[in-house]
Structure formats: C-alpha cells, structure tokens
Design an enzyme around this catalytic site. Structure first.
Site, PDB file in Angstrom:
ATOM      1  N   GLY A  41       0.819  -1.205   0.000  1.00 59.16           N
ATOM      2  CA  GLY A  41       0.000   0.000   0.000  1.00 59.16           C
ATOM      3  C   GLY A  41       0.852   1.253   0.000  1.00 59.16           C
ATOM      4  O   GLY A  41       0.461   2.284   0.564  1.00 59.16           O
ATOM      5  N   GLY A  45      -0.957   7.799   0.909  1.00 61.74           N
ATOM      6  CA  GLY A  45      -1.051   7.968   2.351  1.00 61.74           C
ATOM      7  C   GLY A  45       0.232   7.732   3.124  1.00 61.74           C
ATOM      8  O   GLY A  45       1.319   8.140   2.713  1.00 61.74           O
ATOM      9  N   ILE A  46       0.096   7.053   4.249  1.00 61.47           N
ATOM     10  CA  ILE A  46       1.229   6.789   5.137  1.00 61.47           C
ATOM     11  C   ILE A  46       2.294   5.977   4.421  1.00 61.47           C
ATOM     12  O   ILE A  46       3.496   6.217   4.589  1.00 61.47           O
ATOM     13  CB  ILE A  46       0.757   6.040   6.401  1.00 61.47           C
ATOM     14  CG1 ILE A  46      -0.228   6.897   7.191  1.00 61.47           C
ATOM     15  CG2 ILE A  46       1.935   5.649   7.275  1.00 61.47           C
ATOM     16  CD1 ILE A  46      -0.886   6.158   8.335  1.00 61.47           C
ATOM     17  N   GLY A  47       1.867   5.011   3.606  1.00 58.41           N
ATOM     18  CA  GLY A  47       2.818   4.167   2.892  1.00 58.41           C
ATOM     19  C   GLY A  47       3.718   4.966   1.969  1.00 58.41           C
ATOM     20  O   GLY A  47       4.930   4.737   1.923  1.00 58.41           O
ATOM     21  N   SER A 169      -4.315   0.081  14.731  1.00 57.63           N
ATOM     22  CA  SER A 169      -4.987   1.295  15.203  1.00 57.63           C
ATOM     23  C   SER A 169      -5.355   1.101  16.659  1.00 57.63           C
ATOM     24  O   SER A 169      -5.603  -0.030  17.097  1.00 57.63           O
ATOM     25  CB  SER A 169      -6.250   1.566  14.384  1.00 57.63           C
ATOM     26  OG  SER A 169      -7.029   2.588  14.984  1.00 57.63           O
ATOM     27  N   TYR A 192     -13.901  -3.616  11.568  1.00 55.75           N
ATOM     28  CA  TYR A 192     -12.612  -2.935  11.446  1.00 55.75           C
ATOM     29  C   TYR A 192     -11.810  -3.049  12.753  1.00 55.75           C
ATOM     30  O   TYR A 192     -10.623  -3.380  12.729  1.00 55.75           O
ATOM     31  CB  TYR A 192     -12.830  -1.467  11.098  1.00 55.75           C
ATOM     32  CG  TYR A 192     -11.560  -0.663  10.998  1.00 55.75           C
ATOM     33  CD1 TYR A 192     -10.721  -0.775   9.885  1.00 55.75           C
ATOM     34  CD2 TYR A 192     -11.179   0.209  12.015  1.00 55.75           C
ATOM     35  CE1 TYR A 192      -9.553  -0.040   9.794  1.00 55.75           C
ATOM     36  CE2 TYR A 192     -10.013   0.945  11.931  1.00 55.75           C
ATOM     37  CZ  TYR A 192      -9.209   0.822  10.823  1.00 55.75           C
ATOM     38  OH  TYR A 192      -8.038   1.536  10.737  1.00 55.75           O
TER      39      TYR A 192
END
Length: 320
Positions: A41, A45-47, A169, A192
């Site tokens: 990923g 984003g973060i990746g 998370s 989730y």
C-alpha cells in the site's frame, strides 16, 4: 457573556487541536544504505510518505498497490521527492490470496534480500467480501498481511537483523475476537476494530516466534489520518468528517513518523512484538496481552489461508 463563551470555546478547541496534532517526530538519522524495504500500500497515504523517507535514507524500496496507474504515478512522485531512483513498484491485491502468493513468488525470485517489511495496506470500516470469501476488513487487514509475512519469513530470517512493522490502530481496544465468527461482517466499525486487534495479536505471536531468529516485529498506531478514505461514503458524511478531521486528525506525513521510527530505530529491539504510538512503546490493555489468544489466532489464520499441511476446520464462516 455570549462573546466570552464563544472565545473560551474557540480557545478550548485550539488547545485540543494543538495537543492532538502534536506528534513525536522520528529524530533518528540512521541510514539504510544496502537495505531492502517492502511497503504494501505504498502508493498513497502513510505508505507513500514512509517510502519517500526510507528512500531518502538510501534503502532500496518496493511499493505495492492493486491499482497499476496509481502505483506508477506514486513511483514517479516518490523518486522525485526522495531524489532516489532505487524505488520499484509491484502489483499486489491484498484482497486476493492468489495475488499474494504470486507476488511473493516473483519477489523472492527477483530480490535476494529483505530487511524491512511494512504491512501498511488496508481498508477502512466497510462491509464487503474479498475474492476468497472473507470479510473485507478481516481479509485485507489481517489475513493478507499474515499470509504475505509468512511467505517472506525465510528471506527476512536470512537477512537478519530484520524487521516487520504492522500498521494497526488504537481502536483495537474496543472489541474482542470471536473465534466462532472470525469472519464477522455485520457492523462495519466492529469488523474494522476486530481486524486491528488481530494485527496486534499477530504481531505479538510473530515476535515470540521470531525472537531467536533476529527478526523484530512491532505494531504501530500511526494516529488518525487525514486521507481520501471518506470518498467511498455519502456527501453528507464527507462534510461531517471534514469538520472532524480538521480538528482531530493529522497529516499522512506526521502519521508516518512512528512507522519510520520502528523501521530504523534500534530502541525497538527490546520490545519485540510490542505496540508503538508517537514514536514510543505503549502499554496495551490486559485483554490484548493474552498469549493464548494470539497463538490461537495464528493457528486459525494458518488454516484460513491454507498454510498448514492439513488445514483445520475454519473457525469462521466463509459464506456470504
């Protein structure tokens, strides 16, 4: 009085915003020359922010995405931002177990080293099904990384000291796993939360199994991130979330700091299987530190992705 209350409320929100958006930065300047990094990923984003940071440090970085066009665009951007040409893109669909197997086979054939694996790819709270009939959250957020990591473990062990960073998370603490229904797919948020809890248990058991092999595993809560994940929802929901994210969420660049920290800092070596946030180790609630549950989840996951030689009966329904 009305003016005073308005000013106080505004001040309160400002202070709250600053506190929440204040994140510990990764100050470790360690270089990664000669190291190979795989970031699932990594096209957004973060990746993507993590890929830029690690490529700047001299690592050979592989990023993955199921979207070829998006991946190629991200590849160009990462090379430009990091001033490194040592970045590669590969197609990988984490919602398809065969895609994961094909990717790992090709990766192992073409790349002889792997020092850092960052399991970043994931999906938000959605109700959907993977190509293999698993709930999307549990399948992509847990089973996909579980299979990928296991297929790459021997390479990580041969390149020790090496690391595995699993993105989770802190919402994991709001649910518990139900082994009679690991494939739970009714309330999106609950699904989730359970997938993120599975990430933490997976990391703990991985740390226990790999400690003698020089492989360090850690789970990272990067923070609540501003991103494009709300695009799948209604306009009204996106408006509401825009207000909330402006107050409580942080940028992808800020969120990537703990991921980068766990990828480079030697401070994490004494916390194998640990949980990190704001670039520091954090305590987990008692029910999340159950080694028996972690081992049971590992064995159930092996059966679900058919890693065992004689697969056990699945502990979760795979019917839609």
């Amino acid at each position: 009085m009305y003016v005073l209350v308005t000013v106080l409320v505004a001040l309160l929100f400002t202070l709250l915003q600053r506190r929440i958006k204040s994140r510990r930065m990764c100050l470790d300047v360690k270089r990664l020359d000669g190291k190979t990094v795989l970031i699932t990923g990594g096209a957004s984003g973060i990746g993507k922010e993590t890929a830029i940071a690690l490529a700047r440090r001299g690592a050979r970085v592989y990023i993955t995405s199921h979207d070829e066009e998006k991946g190629e665009a991200a590849l160009r951007e990462i090379k430009k931002e990091s001033a490194s040409m040592n970045v590669r893109f590969c197609i990988l669909n984490m919602a398809n177990l065969q895609s994961i197997r094909n990717f790992c086979k090709e990766f192992l054939n073409n790349e002889k080293s792997l020092h850092i694996l960052i399991n970043n790819d994931g999906v938000p709270a959605v109700l959907d099904w993977t190509d293999n009939g698993f709930s999307m959250c549990f399948g992509v957020n847990h089973l996909g990384p579980f299979l990928l990591t296991n297929l790459l473990l021997e390479r990580l062990k041969s390149c020790a000291p090496s690391r595995i960073v699993n993105i989770t998370s802190n919402v994991h603490k709001y649910q518990k796993l139900d082994f009679a229904d690991l494939n739970y797919n009714i309330v999106p948020l609950f699904s989730y939360c359970r997938s993120k809890l599975a990430n933490v248990y997976f990391t703990q058991e991985l740390g226990r199994q790999m400690e003698r092999h020089g492989v360090t595993a850690c789970a990272v809560h990067p923070g609540y991130v501003v991103g494009d994940w709300t695009s799948k929802f209604s306009i009204l929901f996106r408006i509401v979330m825009c207000v909330i994210t402006s107050l409580f969420f942080i940028s992808c660049q800020a969120a990537a700091q703990t991921v980068i920290y766990c990828a480079v800092s030697d401070d994490i070596l004494q916390h194998n299987g640990g949980y990190f946030s704001d670039s520091k180790p954090c305590k987990l609630q008692p029910h999340v530190q159950d080694a028996g549950i972690a081992k049971k989840l590992w064995e159930a996951s092996e059966a679900m992705v058919e890693l065992t030689s004689s697969p056990r009966e699945h502990l979760a329904s795979r019917t839609r």
